[in-house]
Design a protein around this motif. Structure first.
Motif, PDB file in Angstrom:
ATOM      1  N   ARG A 176       0.853  -1.191   0.000  1.00  0.00           N
ATOM      2  CA  ARG A 176       0.000   0.000   0.000  1.00  0.00           C
ATOM      3  C   ARG A 176       0.886   1.238   0.000  1.00  0.00           C
ATOM      4  O   ARG A 176       1.853   1.321   0.759  1.00  0.00           O
ATOM      5  CB  ARG A 176      -0.899  -0.016   1.233  1.00  0.00           C
ATOM      6  N   ARG A 179       0.492   7.088  -4.339  1.00  0.00           N
ATOM      7  CA  ARG A 179       1.097   7.313  -5.646  1.00  0.00           C
ATOM      8  C   ARG A 179       0.118   8.061  -6.553  1.00  0.00           C
ATOM      9  O   ARG A 179      -1.059   8.189  -6.243  1.00  0.00           O
ATOM     10  CB  ARG A 179       1.450   5.966  -6.313  1.00  0.00           C
ATOM     11  N   VAL A 181      -2.329   8.393  -9.654  1.00  0.00           N
ATOM     12  CA  VAL A 181      -3.195   7.486 -10.406  1.00  0.00           C
ATOM     13  C   VAL A 181      -4.041   8.283 -11.396  1.00  0.00           C
ATOM     14  O   VAL A 181      -4.154   9.507 -11.304  1.00  0.00           O
ATOM     15  CB  VAL A 181      -4.129   6.687  -9.469  1.00  0.00           C
ATOM     16  N   SER A 192      -7.691   2.229 -14.715  1.00  0.00           N
ATOM     17  CA  SER A 192      -6.462   1.734 -15.339  1.00  0.00           C
ATOM     18  C   SER A 192      -6.160   2.496 -16.622  1.00  0.00           C
ATOM     19  O   SER A 192      -7.012   3.205 -17.169  1.00  0.00           O
ATOM     20  CB  SER A 192      -6.596   0.240 -15.660  1.00  0.00           C
ATOM     21  N   GLN A 367      -3.275   3.919  -2.474  1.00  0.00           N
ATOM     22  CA  GLN A 367      -3.814   2.772  -3.203  1.00  0.00           C
ATOM     23  C   GLN A 367      -2.998   1.523  -2.908  1.00  0.00           C
ATOM     24  O   GLN A 367      -1.918   1.583  -2.303  1.00  0.00           O
ATOM     25  CB  GLN A 367      -3.772   3.051  -4.714  1.00  0.00           C
ATOM     26  N   TRP A 368      -3.532   0.385  -3.387  1.00  0.00           N
ATOM     27  CA  TRP A 368      -2.819  -0.887  -3.292  1.00  0.00           C
ATOM     28  C   TRP A 368      -2.122  -1.154  -4.621  1.00  0.00           C
ATOM     29  O   TRP A 368      -2.683  -0.900  -5.686  1.00  0.00           O
ATOM     30  CB  TRP A 368      -3.777  -2.026  -2.938  1.00  0.00           C
ATOM     31  N   TRP A 369      -0.902  -1.680  -4.520  1.00  0.00           N
ATOM     32  CA  TRP A 369      -0.060  -1.840  -5.712  1.00  0.00           C
ATOM     33  C   TRP A 369       0.563  -3.233  -5.756  1.00  0.00           C
ATOM     34  O   TRP A 369       0.762  -3.872  -4.719  1.00  0.00           O
ATOM     35  CB  TRP A 369       1.074  -0.815  -5.717  1.00  0.00           C
ATOM     36  N   ASN A 371       4.091  -4.956  -6.912  1.00  0.00           N
ATOM     37  CA  ASN A 371       5.481  -4.760  -7.332  1.00  0.00           C
ATOM     38  C   ASN A 371       5.746  -5.721  -8.494  1.00  0.00           C
ATOM     39  O   ASN A 371       5.814  -6.929  -8.317  1.00  0.00           O
ATOM     40  CB  ASN A 371       6.418  -5.064  -6.162  1.00  0.00           C
ATOM     41  N   ASP A 408       4.902  -0.284 -11.503  1.00  0.00           N
ATOM     42  CA  ASP A 408       4.060  -1.002 -10.549  1.00  0.00           C
ATOM     43  C   ASP A 408       2.585  -0.762 -10.858  1.00  0.00           C
ATOM     44  O   ASP A 408       2.187   0.295 -11.350  1.00  0.00           O
ATOM     45  CB  ASP A 408       4.402  -0.577  -9.120  1.00  0.00           C
ATOM     46  N   TRP A 409       1.792  -1.741 -10.552  1.00  0.00           N
ATOM     47  CA  TRP A 409       0.404  -1.813 -10.995  1.00  0.00           C
ATOM     48  C   TRP A 409      -0.546  -1.453  -9.854  1.00  0.00           C
ATOM     49  O   TRP A 409      -0.533  -2.091  -8.804  1.00  0.00           O
ATOM     50  CB  TRP A 409       0.156  -3.232 -11.516  1.00  0.00           C
ATOM     51  N   CYS A 410      -1.349  -0.418 -10.080  1.00  0.00           N
ATOM     52  CA  CYS A 410      -2.368  -0.035  -9.106  1.00  0.00           C
ATOM     53  C   CYS A 410      -3.551  -0.988  -9.229  1.00  0.00           C
ATOM     54  O   CYS A 410      -4.202  -1.041 -10.277  1.00  0.00           O
ATOM     55  CB  CYS A 410      -2.832   1.407  -9.357  1.00  0.00           C
TER      56      CYS A 410
END
Length: 881
Positions: A176, A179, A181, A192, A367-369, A371, A408-410
């Motif tokens: 978490r 970042r 977005v 996305s 947000q949650w990401w 790695n 890194d992906w949200c």
């Protein structure tokens, strides 16, 4: 020998609506599409790219489904245990938006219902509309295993989602963080990249002044199209080598509205040649500024709330919508004398939400990401090592360009519909991830966000087969054989599946390193003018409309005939009508052949066959090899073109006519052989076409063979025989000779069925002595009587000799009437030639007209030129010019 009875088996004409629904239900009831995980057959498996549950299949879906179905049907016929697994995606944003829109019409919001009641409402809506896609798939002829249909939020897939989330969280791959977005102020959630489309928008580029209004004192000019974001400025950046600002680096300038000093910093990102060479930095509302903010440890105040209203700035602009604030900030700066110049209009690219249409707002958010570093590396290596093969290979650089530089992906979304993130918070800020078989500690509350839809669909290849349980389906059908999808979602869905597949692969044991062995990327379906289909253009095509009007086979053949790896295709009604005509031609020709003796049985020795028989069997073998090569390399266009031209140009237009001559010879042995050759050719041709045109071929093949079903009929196998090149050359020469005589007859105005006397020289030298009966029958000639006097001579140069055909047309042509007809046609052709030549000579027209329009004019000019030459020659022969 099997002799079919077409009068009993086949209706008079081909009517797709009469057969398609009944045939499809019969296939399903027979269990032909149901895969057996215990089978000892080799496995072939495809998982369907899950369409959104709230939508319907558009032409792009239909294209994709036709290709997957063709692959599945062919492998089934080749003896594989085939699983084509269907399912749908819960489409979090799209589905929630649709339901909220319905609630708004009722005067309600989701908050009025509360989370639990709202979710119940969405499930109700899902149940009512999800059957629509399934019905469309049936109408297309999709040979999917309906017993294994899945949904991204069913219990099994939810368990997979929670399992993989828990594993990745425990390993530190999920974290978490705050970042930047893509934020949708309408949906009030992060979205996305794939849900953002970029459009050029006319705005204003405003230059304004930081620092003193006295030119002798420290100041600096910056420019922006988004004036409201200056409320969140925390620095001004210049290039470290820009001498104009060297004395200001490290200085601090007052912010005009906020109690904040703005440092001037040096960063290589800045282009000193653009604008003033100085850039305002708003780290919380611009991705490039965010990166600079991280490098220089700048403050990152968020100046907008979740609806994009100015908030918490302590200025008079708080509470304003961002667009209102854009104007008010500019006006306030102008009042202070800080606006240097305004430029109108200024065209720039702005990201918009594809779901709601509003400009997205880059926004700093917790947000949650995921790695992705190690996961993306594994996804790239899978292709580098050949574990997954991309078709076409030309797409590999795009793949590596993405996965080798992935951010890194949200994965969190501020929605209610979706997989709720299995994180629980304790009263003192503790964070616990709860697995599928675990209970949260007492007094803990669950995270309100849900997971990005791509998270659950990224697990699709193995979650649909029962993972995390060790199931028979996983053992048999994983990794899947091929993924068929559009190149436009290569990075968003395919990359997610590859990352998850390579992550869970070691848990499955064996060679399960990747989710699919092959990745076939198809292009987009465009309209007949090459334009992308869209609602705004009004050029979209409903595939079910074409099914209603032309039949499913026509739709399928149209799409498959244009399909090559990585390439877009253009389709229009002309293409569909052509494919419908092909289905009708196939039906009529097969029925005619069956009524004229086509039969099944063991073929006689090749030496006892006629040259025409050996030629068509050799061509069948060649086309079978071309079709196999096309299907194996995903070059559907090549396979379909080969089958189309063989069926229409060679079987229907030539061999059927040659076979009729052989039947008419009253030679029982030869007629028997011709019956078997004709039956063999039709049997194999129908089987080769079945993957793409399953309905009409099923009806014809069952009538021809009496077999159970083409769905489970064996795929034609290659036979070893040496092609008869001499026979092929003789048939080619015969076709050329007949074609020239027919052309002459047409030019002379002879009726198609009218026979004329002829003398022919050179058949012996050309090796066509035995072909005189074919020539007489197909060119409508007859032997000359005594006293024959030719009125015209045709010389036809063939491969080894020239054949001369002398014809007596006296008494068969009304010369005056024919001259009048030809003169009228010539005048029309000359007019067309003049018009097209005039257009092509017009430089203004050529500079403005699209390329495809100019190409069509050139084609018309060429046709008109040829017509003028042909008609002039014909008139000359009649003494008319």
């Amino acid at each position: 020998m099997t002799t079919p009875d077409p009068t009993r088996e086949l209706p008079k004409s081909w009517d797709p609506a009469e057969h398609e629904g009944r045939l499809y239900q019969g296939w399903v009831d027979a269990g032909y599409f149901t895969a057996d995980a215990t089978s000892d057959k080799p496995a072939f498996s495809i998982v369907i790219p899950p369409p959104n549950v709230n939508g319907s299949l558009h032409m792009g879906h239909a294209y994709e489904h036709v290709l997957m179905d063709a692959l599945s049907r062919r492998r089934r016929m080749q003896g594989y245990e085939v699983l084509w697994l269907p399912g749908m995606d819960h489409a979090a944003i799209a589905m929630q938006t649709m339901v909220e829109r319905k609630l708004a019409a009722e005067g309600l919001t989701r908050d009025d219902l509360g989370r639990e009641k709202f979710i119940e409402r969405v499930w109700t809506e899902k149940a009512e509309i999800s059957g629509n896609i399934g019905e469309q798939m049936r109408r297309l002829g999709d040979s999917v295993d309906w017993t294994r249909e899945r949904f991204t939020m069913d219990d099994g897939l939810s368990r997979a989602v929670h399992t993989v989330f828990k594993q990745m969280f425990d390993e530190g791959l999920i974290y978490r963080a705050e970042r930047l977005v893509n934020w949708s102020p309408v949906l009030k959630t992060a979205i996305s990249d794939i849900e953002v489309s970029y459009d050029d928008v006319e705005g204003e580029l405003v230059s304004f002044r930081y620092g003193s209004l006295d030119d002798a004192e420290p100041h600096i000019v910056v420019a922006t199209t988004r004036m409201e974001t200056m409320l969140g400025d925390t620095a001004i950046a210049v290039h470290p080598d820009d001498e104009r600002y060297a004395h200001l680096i490290g200085a601090e300038l007052d912010h005009p509205f906020v109690d904040r000093r703005i440092p001037v910093i040096a960063d290589d990102y800045v282009d000193p040649e653009f604008g003033s060479g100085a850039v305002k930095i708003t780290p919380a509302h611009d991705p490039n500024d965010f990166a600079i903010g991280q490098r220089h440890n700048l403050p990152m105040p968020t100046i907008m709330d979740d609806e994009a209203r100015i908030a918490d700035t302590g200025t008079q602009f708080d509470g304003m919508d961002r667009f209102e604030a854009r104007v008010k900030v500019r006006e306030a700066l102008a009042e202070q004398g800080r606006v240097v110049k305004e430029v109108r209009p200024y065209l720039h690219s702005v990201g918009h939400s594809e779901r709601t249409g509003e400009p997205i707002e880059p926004r700093l958010s917790m947000q949650w990401w995921v790695n992705v570093a190690t996961l993306a590396q594994a996804a790239g290596d899978a292709v580098r090592n050949g574990d997954t093969v991309i078709h076409p290979k030309s797409m590999e650089p795009r793949w590596f360009a993405w996965v080798d530089h992935m951010h890194d992906w949200c994965i969190s979304r501020q929605l209610w519909w979706g997989h709720r993130i299995p994180i629980w918070y304790g009263p003192d800020g503790e964070i616990v991830c709860v697995g599928p078989d675990e209970q949260p500690p007492a007094g803990y509350t669950q995270e309100t966000d849900v997971l990005d839809t791509w998270f659950s669909s990224g697990l699709w290849p193995f979650s649909t087969l029962g993972w995390p349980e060790k199931t028979a389906d996983l053992e048999k059908f994983y990794p899947t054989s091929v993924l068929v999808t559009g190149y436009d979602i290569l990075f968003f869905w395919v990359a997610r599946m590859m990352m998850f597949g390579t992550y869970v692969g070691p848990q499955l044991g064996g060679d399960n390193k990747v989710p699919f062995d092959n990745l076939f990327l198809h292009g987009l379906v465009r309209d007949e003018h090459g334009r992308k289909m869209s609602k705004s253009r009004g050029n979209g095509i409903d595939p079910l409309d074409w099914v209603e009007r032309f039949g499913a086979d026509a739709l399928r053949f149209t799409l498959a005939r244009g399909a090559n790896p990585g390439s877009d295709i253009s389709v229009g009604e002309d293409h569909a009508q052509s494919s419908r005509n092909f289905a009708t031609k196939l039906y009529n020709a097969t029925k005619f052949a069956m009524m004229n003796g086509a039969a099944l049985g063991e073929l006689p020795d090749r030496a006892s066959l006629t040259e025409a028989d050996r030629w068509i069997l050799d061509r069948l073998a060649q086309v079978r090899a071309e079709a196999d090569a096309g299907f194996e390399s995903y070059e559907f266009s090549k396979a379909c073109e080969a089958l189309y031209h063989f069926a229409w140009d060679e079987v229907c237009d030539w061999y059927l006519e040659l076979a009729k001559v052989q039947f008419a010879e009253n030679d029982e042995t030869r007629s028997h052989a011709t019956s078997l050759v004709l039956g063999t050719v039709l049997d194999e041709l129908l089987r080769l076409l079945a993957p793409v045109m399953p309905f009409v071929t099923e009806v014809l093949w069952k009538a021809l063979t009496g077999g159970e079903s083409l769905v489970v009929a064996p795929w034609p196998e290659a036979t070893e025989s040496t092609p008869d090149t001499a026979a092929a050359q003789h048939i080619d020469d015969l076709q050329r000779l007949i074609t020239e005589v027919r052309r002459f007859r047409s030019d002379q105005g002879l009726r198609p069925g009218q026979r004329v006397a002829a003398e022919i020289d050179g058949l012996d030298a050309a090796g066509l002595t035995a072909s005189r009966a074919y020539l007489d029958s197909l060119a409508r000639l007859e032997n000359a009587d005594d006293g024959f006097a030719a009125t015209a001579t045709i010389d036809v140069r063939l491969s080894s000799a020239t054949v001369t055909v002398r014809i007596d047309t006296s008494g068969t042509v009304d010369v005056a009437a024919e001259r009048k007809r030809l003169a009228k046609d010539l005048a029309a052709a000359e007019k067309e030639l003049a018009q097209t030549t005039g257009k092509l000579g017009n430089e203004q027209f050529l500079s403005k007209a699209p390329d495809h329009v100019v190409a069509k004019i050139r084609d018309r000019q060429q046709v008109a030129t040829e017509e003028v030459e042909r008609l002039t020659a014909a008139l000359s022969a009649l003494g008319g010019v």
